[in-house]
Design a protein around this motif. Structure first.
Motif, PDB file in Angstrom:
ATOM      1  N   GLY A 137      81.683 -29.759  60.716  1.00 55.18           N
ATOM      2  CA  GLY A 137      82.338 -29.247  61.912  1.00 55.18           C
ATOM      3  C   GLY A 137      81.369 -28.849  62.992  1.00 55.18           C
ATOM      4  O   GLY A 137      80.175 -29.143  62.940  1.00 55.18           O
ATOM      5  N   ARG A 138      81.946 -28.164  63.985  1.00 57.50           N
ATOM      6  CA  ARG A 138      81.162 -27.671  65.118  1.00 57.50           C
ATOM      7  C   ARG A 138      81.525 -26.223  65.367  1.00 57.50           C
ATOM      8  O   ARG A 138      82.664 -25.801  65.159  1.00 57.50           O
ATOM      9  CB  ARG A 138      81.460 -28.481  66.376  1.00 57.50           C
ATOM     10  CG  ARG A 138      80.519 -29.621  66.600  1.00 57.50           C
ATOM     11  CD  ARG A 138      80.556 -30.153  68.006  1.00 57.50           C
ATOM     12  NE  ARG A 138      81.886 -30.212  68.610  1.00 57.50           N
ATOM     13  CZ  ARG A 138      82.095 -30.462  69.897  1.00 57.50           C
ATOM     14  NH1 ARG A 138      81.068 -30.634  70.696  1.00 57.50           N
ATOM     15  NH2 ARG A 138      83.302 -30.532  70.386  1.00 57.50           N
ATOM     16  N   VAL A 139      80.531 -25.477  65.841  1.00 52.43           N
ATOM     17  CA  VAL A 139      80.743 -24.074  66.194  1.00 52.43           C
ATOM     18  C   VAL A 139      80.709 -23.967  67.714  1.00 52.43           C
ATOM     19  O   VAL A 139      79.758 -24.417  68.360  1.00 52.43           O
ATOM     20  CB  VAL A 139      79.677 -23.174  65.562  1.00 52.43           C
ATOM     21  CG1 VAL A 139      80.005 -21.708  65.837  1.00 52.43           C
ATOM     22  CG2 VAL A 139      79.580 -23.425  64.061  1.00 52.43           C
ATOM     23  N   GLU A 182      82.355 -18.342  56.109  1.00 48.27           N
ATOM     24  CA  GLU A 182      82.110 -17.228  57.018  1.00 48.27           C
ATOM     25  C   GLU A 182      81.009 -17.625  57.988  1.00 48.27           C
ATOM     26  O   GLU A 182      79.984 -18.174  57.594  1.00 48.27           O
ATOM     27  CB  GLU A 182      81.702 -15.990  56.224  1.00 48.27           C
ATOM     28  CG  GLU A 182      81.659 -14.709  57.042  1.00 48.27           C
ATOM     29  CD  GLU A 182      81.452 -13.493  56.159  1.00 48.27           C
ATOM     30  OE1 GLU A 182      82.396 -12.687  56.002  1.00 48.27           O
ATOM     31  OE2 GLU A 182      80.344 -13.362  55.601  1.00 48.27           O
ATOM     32  N   VAL A 183      81.221 -17.344  59.279  1.00 48.47           N
ATOM     33  CA  VAL A 183      80.299 -17.742  60.331  1.00 48.47           C
ATOM     34  C   VAL A 183      79.833 -16.494  61.076  1.00 48.47           C
ATOM     35  O   VAL A 183      80.635 -15.634  61.434  1.00 48.47           O
ATOM     36  CB  VAL A 183      80.962 -18.710  61.331  1.00 48.47           C
ATOM     37  CG1 VAL A 183      79.925 -19.305  62.272  1.00 48.47           C
ATOM     38  CG2 VAL A 183      81.709 -19.813  60.608  1.00 48.47           C
ATOM     39  N   TYR A 191      83.265 -14.448  61.926  1.00 51.50           N
ATOM     40  CA  TYR A 191      84.507 -15.218  61.828  1.00 51.50           C
ATOM     41  C   TYR A 191      84.595 -15.845  60.443  1.00 51.50           C
ATOM     42  O   TYR A 191      83.602 -16.315  59.885  1.00 51.50           O
ATOM     43  CB  TYR A 191      84.505 -16.319  62.897  1.00 51.50           C
ATOM     44  CG  TYR A 191      85.685 -17.256  62.846  1.00 51.50           C
ATOM     45  CD1 TYR A 191      86.919 -16.903  63.386  1.00 51.50           C
ATOM     46  CD2 TYR A 191      85.556 -18.513  62.246  1.00 51.50           C
ATOM     47  CE1 TYR A 191      88.001 -17.773  63.333  1.00 51.50           C
ATOM     48  CE2 TYR A 191      86.633 -19.386  62.196  1.00 51.50           C
ATOM     49  CZ  TYR A 191      87.850 -19.012  62.743  1.00 51.50           C
ATOM     50  OH  TYR A 191      88.910 -19.868  62.685  1.00 51.50           O
ATOM     51  N   SER A 192      85.805 -15.849  59.871  1.00 48.11           N
ATOM     52  CA  SER A 192      86.008 -16.511  58.579  1.00 48.11           C
ATOM     53  C   SER A 192      87.278 -17.353  58.640  1.00 48.11           C
ATOM     54  O   SER A 192      88.209 -17.050  59.399  1.00 48.11           O
ATOM     55  CB  SER A 192      86.099 -15.487  57.444  1.00 48.11           C
ATOM     56  OG  SER A 192      87.215 -14.645  57.624  1.00 48.11           O
ATOM     57  N   GLU A 193      87.303 -18.415  57.842  1.00 50.09           N
ATOM     58  CA  GLU A 193      88.443 -19.319  57.813  1.00 50.09           C
ATOM     59  C   GLU A 193      88.515 -19.981  56.448  1.00 50.09           C
ATOM     60  O   GLU A 193      87.484 -20.336  55.858  1.00 50.09           O
ATOM     61  CB  GLU A 193      88.314 -20.380  58.910  1.00 50.09           C
ATOM     62  CG  GLU A 193      89.476 -21.366  58.944  1.00 50.09           C
ATOM     63  CD  GLU A 193      89.366 -22.357  60.093  1.00 50.09           C
ATOM     64  OE1 GLU A 193      89.755 -23.530  59.905  1.00 50.09           O
ATOM     65  OE2 GLU A 193      88.885 -21.965  61.176  1.00 50.09           O
ATOM     66  N   ASP A 204      87.199 -31.620  58.236  1.00 51.35           N
ATOM     67  CA  ASP A 204      86.666 -31.395  59.582  1.00 51.35           C
ATOM     68  C   ASP A 204      87.226 -30.101  60.149  1.00 51.35           C
ATOM     69  O   ASP A 204      88.446 -29.866  60.099  1.00 51.35           O
ATOM     70  CB  ASP A 204      87.047 -32.546  60.504  1.00 51.35           C
ATOM     71  CG  ASP A 204      86.135 -33.737  60.307  1.00 51.35           C
ATOM     72  OD1 ASP A 204      84.928 -33.526  60.187  1.00 51.35           O
ATOM     73  OD2 ASP A 204      86.646 -34.870  60.254  1.00 51.35           O
ATOM     74  N   VAL A 205      86.347 -29.286  60.714  1.00 50.60           N
ATOM     75  CA  VAL A 205      86.793 -28.027  61.310  1.00 50.60           C
ATOM     76  C   VAL A 205      86.098 -27.829  62.647  1.00 50.60           C
ATOM     77  O   VAL A 205      85.019 -28.363  62.888  1.00 50.60           O
ATOM     78  CB  VAL A 205      86.498 -26.818  60.389  1.00 50.60           C
ATOM     79  CG1 VAL A 205      87.301 -26.894  59.112  1.00 50.60           C
ATOM     80  CG2 VAL A 205      85.011 -26.706  60.091  1.00 50.60           C
ATOM     81  N   GLU A 206      86.735 -27.061  63.479  1.00 49.43           N
ATOM     82  CA  GLU A 206      86.134 -26.643  64.743  1.00 49.43           C
ATOM     83  C   GLU A 206      86.251 -25.125  64.775  1.00 49.43           C
ATOM     84  O   GLU A 206      87.353 -24.577  64.872  1.00 49.43           O
ATOM     85  CB  GLU A 206      86.866 -27.285  65.925  1.00 49.43           C
ATOM     86  CG  GLU A 206      86.080 -27.220  67.218  1.00 49.43           C
ATOM     87  CD  GLU A 206      86.713 -28.061  68.307  1.00 49.43           C
ATOM     88  OE1 GLU A 206      87.748 -27.599  68.859  1.00 49.43           O
ATOM     89  OE2 GLU A 206      86.223 -29.165  68.597  1.00 49.43           O
ATOM     90  N   LEU A 207      85.137 -24.458  64.662  1.00 49.59           N
ATOM     91  CA  LEU A 207      85.110 -23.004  64.531  1.00 49.59           C
ATOM     92  C   LEU A 207      84.826 -22.384  65.888  1.00 49.59           C
ATOM     93  O   LEU A 207      83.761 -22.610  66.476  1.00 49.59           O
ATOM     94  CB  LEU A 207      84.051 -22.589  63.514  1.00 49.59           C
ATOM     95  CG  LEU A 207      84.150 -23.283  62.145  1.00 49.59           C
ATOM     96  CD1 LEU A 207      82.987 -22.899  61.269  1.00 49.59           C
ATOM     97  CD2 LEU A 207      85.471 -22.942  61.474  1.00 49.59           C
TER      98      LEU A 207
END
Length: 1016
Positions: A137-139, A182-183, A191-193, A204-207
């Motif tokens: 993903g991307r942050v 956790e970011v 941030y957590s997801e 795929d995630v976009e954080l």
């Protein structure tokens, strides 16, 4: 012969073109083969977002069929098509969406090519290969939509983690199923997801991170803090000791080129040319100890005599960031004792077209002329985010100048410079992501720097001994020269994230050219009856008398151009070319060691270098019957306020007027053939250098402790061809060669005391190659003058053992306090030695003074650096807008060389380029849309050249430059800014031996720029 040579060159070009084309096609074919997993795309590779509420299963199937190439097949008797489905849009690919549907509808879905088989299921899961999964993903910053490099991403409750790269992207291998990540990022809320990870697939995630600086909301929106956040997060999560300068941070200071941007980094000093930063010195070591790379690959030097690169040729606004690694890792080039500077170009980030533009105009006070700068960047991602294209251009033109006086023994020289400099930068990046596991990229960079210089000189040579064989002479010299430096690089590479390994590889071609198409110097000499120079009464501005009149007298005879007779004209050109052809690969294999996560990495590199230097020099004397005096070809501009009116100048030779006379009267001039042949033979050379390197390393993350260790092996093979010139007449062809190898072990340790505090340690080995001009086996001997220079093909590279310890504390309000010590032990230190010898070609036993680069015994350098930067948001009221940026470095060095007074003893000296004190202090204030910053840069005194004895050593004196910049945010996308540089007109000063024995004082006055920056 010339025709055959052209045919050979033509064939070589065709072969090179076919070879590069073949490599490109092979790389693309390999990517296609690696990217191909079946006749239909895996459902977890199909990007899709879907948001529905209480839709029937049948309707949801229809929506998916409309949006994708897939078709559902099922039995309506066994599947409840009326089942209500709700999707919240958080899933980013088709596989995740089908998992969520299967869970709600109690069904199982299996992929068969483009068919999706649906049946009733008790397990409520999608059938997938039994394998571990991954998250890619991307942050992003949720407000600004910009990427966040250096973010820390961890699988919660484990040591399994990674960091986002310069594009904000990351890839993390995790177990399949629901995984909580956790970011964390400085200046943002943690941030957590929970991510649903398919077996054998990639989620795929976009954080999207939310800024924690809510009290500074207006400032965050304008992006003022973004540069600090990005740079500090990349430093915090780096495996090695490094400093990062982001593009946004570069924009906070008035630094038009890369060298000047680097002067703000702790423990970095710069050498200047005409007031502009040019060469970089890291941790008190000369420029040849620093490695310069673009996107991780070394760039060649356009200059004939050195390896290091002048960074005033690279515009600062072409880059996304600059990394200064002070402790190298095994996967980096080993020839970097001081450090490694990596210039990172930009890439496309989003599917929305991005436009960044700026336009500036300015004023240089010393010559009363304008300067201008403009830049434009376009970027966009296409084809569902697979294809990215970034195009960047910038142009800078400035009219500069300087007023300068110099001393050479008893002679005084006045120098008046006028020059026009341009800096053109073009770069592009094209990248294509076949899927989540395979991508290819092609990067290009073109920088063209031109310097048109006109230099006017008076040289006062008194007959201090009143010798009847010498005269009191005044030389008048005018130089007109155009120099072009062009650096071009092409990088083609790919990255693959396979099931068990990571693989990347690259081929690159880069070349650097220094082309001086014309270099003209016209000399005239006048004789006077009396001349004396007073260097003692006012050491900063010497005075002189000519024929018993002071230099301030308008009747002084030195101002009469009719007394100067033509002496000689030197007309020539030079051409240097340095080419690197490189191929490399890196392979990474993740592994588990108990509860710890590790990465084993190995790779190799081949770099083939070819460098040559050609010179043409024609020296003409006058043989005409009539007198030829300066007043007959004078002209051009005259500086009526030279050094604030302390000295008076008259019109010098006008090169255009003289060349017209020269062309109209060729019979009045005679070419010195011997001088021409001797100079061209002594300075021209060709060289080949092949480097073969391989490395192995491993990285292990054990709770709070990270350990990275490994080694690198580099072998270098060098061949040279040149000529020896004896007494300006005899020319002897020479050849030389040398081979050397280095085994370079590296160890890095990082301990996270807590989330915001790191303790680092590194023990590394590195080295530095000699300059080409020092090792080519060329000799220039002049018996009549009793001096000569000799190359040293047996010169050894400098080896070094480096120890670094650093502690760093990061602040949530975007700041850092760091401090550490470093120690370097150098062997075979290189210095220029002057000695007497009768061992040279054509000596006949006569002893002369020889200058030659030699290896010293050993040298050591010990230093301490501390850095502090913080936005003082904790202060009350309006004071919360204050910010501070400060760093300081203290170094000391000791080098052993053969004594300059007794060849049987050793002598201790300081390392050339090592400044004891280096520092920066910058104070800023943010008030709503207004930002103001005052910056001071301090470069301490250092030795620039080692003389025949200690009294002849040259020192560059302490220098403090004061700059200011202000920014007004008109809107979040449009900013006005103004910059003021060298406000106090700080001089460049050099002294010899003793501090009051000045041999150069050069002034540039102040200059300014103002303009607009647009970000769409």
């Amino acid at each position: 012969m010339h025709t055959k040579l052209q045919i050979c060159i033509s064939k070589a070009r065709k072969i090179s073109l076919y070879t590069l084309t073949g490599i490109a096609l092979q790389c693309l074919l390999l990517n296609v083969l690696l990217a191909r997993h079946g006749t239909a795309q895996n459902i977890y590779d199909v990007k899709l977002r879907l948001e529905v509420k209480d839709k029937t299963l049948k309707d949801v199937f229809s929506i998916i069929e409309d949006k994708t190439e897939f078709t559902f097949t099922y039995s309506s008797k066994k599947v409840d098509l009326a089942k209500k489905i709700t999707l919240d849009g958080r899933h980013t690919n088709l596989g995740q969406i089908l998992d969520a549907i299967a869970m709600q509808a109690h069904i199982a879905i299996q992929q068969m090519d483009n068919l999706l088989l649906v049946k009733s299921s008790q397990t409520n899961t999608v059938k997938k290969p039994a394998a571990a999964g991954a998250i890619r993903g991307r942050v992003l910053d949720e407000q600004l939509k910009s990427v966040l490099p250096g973010a820390t991403i961890f699988e919660k409750g484990t040591n399994n983690g990674t960091t986002s790269d310069v594009n904000g992207e990351f890839f993390l291998r995790v177990p399949s199923g629901d995984v909580e990540i956790e970011v964390s990022y400085i200046g943002f809320r943690k941030y957590s997801e929970v991510v649903s990870v398919p077996e054998g697939g990639v989620a795929d995630v976009e954080l999207k991170m939310i800024s924690d600086a809510t009290q500074l909301q207006d400032i965050v929106i304008t992006g003022v803090l973004q540069g600090q956040q990005k740079a500090l997060n990349q430093q915090k999560t780096a495996d090695n000791i490094k400093n990062v300068v982001s593009a946004d941070q570069i924009g906070r200071f008035p630094d038009p080129n890369v060298a000047e941007a680097l002067q703000r980094v702790p423990a970095v000093n710069i050498e200047r040319d005409q007031g502009e930063g040019r060469y970089v010195l890291v941790r008190g070591l000369a420029p040849q100890f620093t490695n310069i790379s673009i996107n991780g690959e070394q760039i060649p030097s356009p200059e004939a005599s050195v390896r290091y690169v002048a960074l005033d040729a690279v515009p600062a606004d072409q880059l996304s960031s600059i990394e200064v690694s002070k402790a190298i890792t095994p996967d980096m080039d080993g020839d970097a004792i001081g450090g490694s500077v990596n210039l990172i170009t930009r890439t496309a980030q989003t599917e929305n077209i991005s436009v960044n533009a700026s336009g500036l105009v300015g004023y240089n006070n010393i010559n009363g002329k304008a300067n201008l700068q403009g830049s434009l960047e376009l970027s966009k991602r296409f084809l569902n985010n697979k294809l990215g294209i970034m195009l960047n251009s910038s142009y800078y033109e400035t009219e500069r100048g300087s007023d300068n006086w110099e001393r050479d023994d008893n002679a005084l020289e006045l120098r008046d410079y006028e020059l026009t400099r341009t800096r053109l930068g073009l770069s592009s990046t094209i990248d294509y992501k076949f899927n989540d596991k395979n991508e290819v990229y092609f990067r290009t960079l073109y920088n063209r720097f031109t310097d048109r210089e006109e230099r006017r000189r008076y040289i006062f040579n008194p007959n201090v001994d009143n010798s009847p064989f010498e005269d009191n002479e005044i030389e008048r010299l005018t130089k007109d020269r155009l120099e072009k430096q062009i650096v071009t690089s092409f990088n083609l590479g790919a990255k693959h994230t396979l099931s068990k390994i990571n693989l990347d590889y690259e081929v690159s071609y880069s070349e650097a050219i220094q082309d001086t198409p014309f270099d003209i110097e016209i000399g005239s000499i006048g004789e006077v009856d009396q001349m004396s120079i007073d260097f003692d009464t006012n050491p900063k501005f010497p005075t002189f008398t000519v024929d018993d009149l002071p230099n301030t007298s308008p009747q002084n005879i030195y101002l009469d151009n009719s007394i100067y007779e033509f002496d000689e004209a030197t007309i020539g050109n030079t051409y240097a070319k340095d080419v690197n052809k490189t191929a490399k690969f890196n392979t990474g294999i993740p592994y588990k060691a108990g509860n710890s996560d590790g990465l084993f990495k190995f790779g190799g590199k081949v770099r083939l270098k070819e460098k040559r230097y050609d010179i043409t020099e024609n020296v003409f004397s006058y043989i005409g019957s009539d007198d030829l005096t300066l007043d007959q070809y004078e002209g051009g501009n005259v500086d009526d306020n030279f050094l604030d009116g302390k000295y008076t100048l008259r019109a010098n030779a006008d090169p255009e007027r003289f060349i017209r006379y020269f062309n109209a009267n060729p019979g009045n001039f005679e070419l010195s053939v011997e001088d021409k042949l001797a100079t061209e033979a002594a300075e021209s050379y060709t060289a080949k250098e092949d480097v073969y390197a391989g490395y192995m390393m491993t990285k292990l993350q054990m709770n709070k402790l990270m350990v990275l260790g490994g080694f690198r092996f580099e072998h270098t093979s060098v061949d040279y061809k040149s000529s020896t010139v004896v007494n300006e007449s005899e020319i002897i062809p020479e050849e030389g060669s040398t081979d050397y190898s280095f085994f370079l072990p590296q160890l890095h340790v990082r301990y996270n005391i807590n989330d915001n505090t790191n303790l680092r340690m590194a023990v590394t080995r590195s080295y530095a190659r000699p300059n080409f001009s020092d090792i080519i086996p060329a000799q220039e001997i002049n018996i009549n003058e009793g001096e000569g220079t000799i190359g040293n093909s047996q010169l050894k590279p400098v080896g070094a053992t480096n120890i670094d310890i650093l502690a760093e504390k990061y602040f949530g309000s975007v700041g850092i306090l760091s401090g550490g010590i470093f120690y370097k032990r150098l062997t075979d230190f290189i210095f220029n030695r002057r000695f007497e010898s009768s061992q040279y070609p054509g000596s006949d036993g006569q002893v002369i003074d020889i200058t030659q680069a030699r290896n010293g015994e050993a040298a050591s350098l010990l230093g301490f650096e501390v850095a502090y930067q913080q936005n003082l948001t904790f202060l009350p009221g309006a004071l919360k807008g204050l910010s501070i940026y400060a760093n300081y470095t203290l170094t000391s060095s000791n080098a052993e060389i053969q004594s300059r007074s007794n060849s049987n003893d050793n002598e201790e000296i300081r390392l050339p380029g090592q400044a004891k004190h280096v520092g920066n202090l910058s104070l800023g204030y943010d008030l709503g849309r207004f930002n103001f910053r005052v910056s001071a840069n301090f470069n301490g005194e250092y030795i620039s050249e080692i003389g025949g004895d200690a009294s002849e050593d040259l020192y560059v004196k302490d220098r403090i430059q004061l700059d200011a910049t202000t920014t007004i945010t008109i809107s979040p996308k449009l900013r006005f800014f103004a910059e003021f540089l060298n406000i106090t007109n700080q001089a460049f000063e050099v002294y010899q031996g003793q501090e009051n024995h000045y041999i150069q004082r050069e002034f540039y006055s102040w200059w300014t720029r103002a303009g607009l920056k647009l970000d769409l």
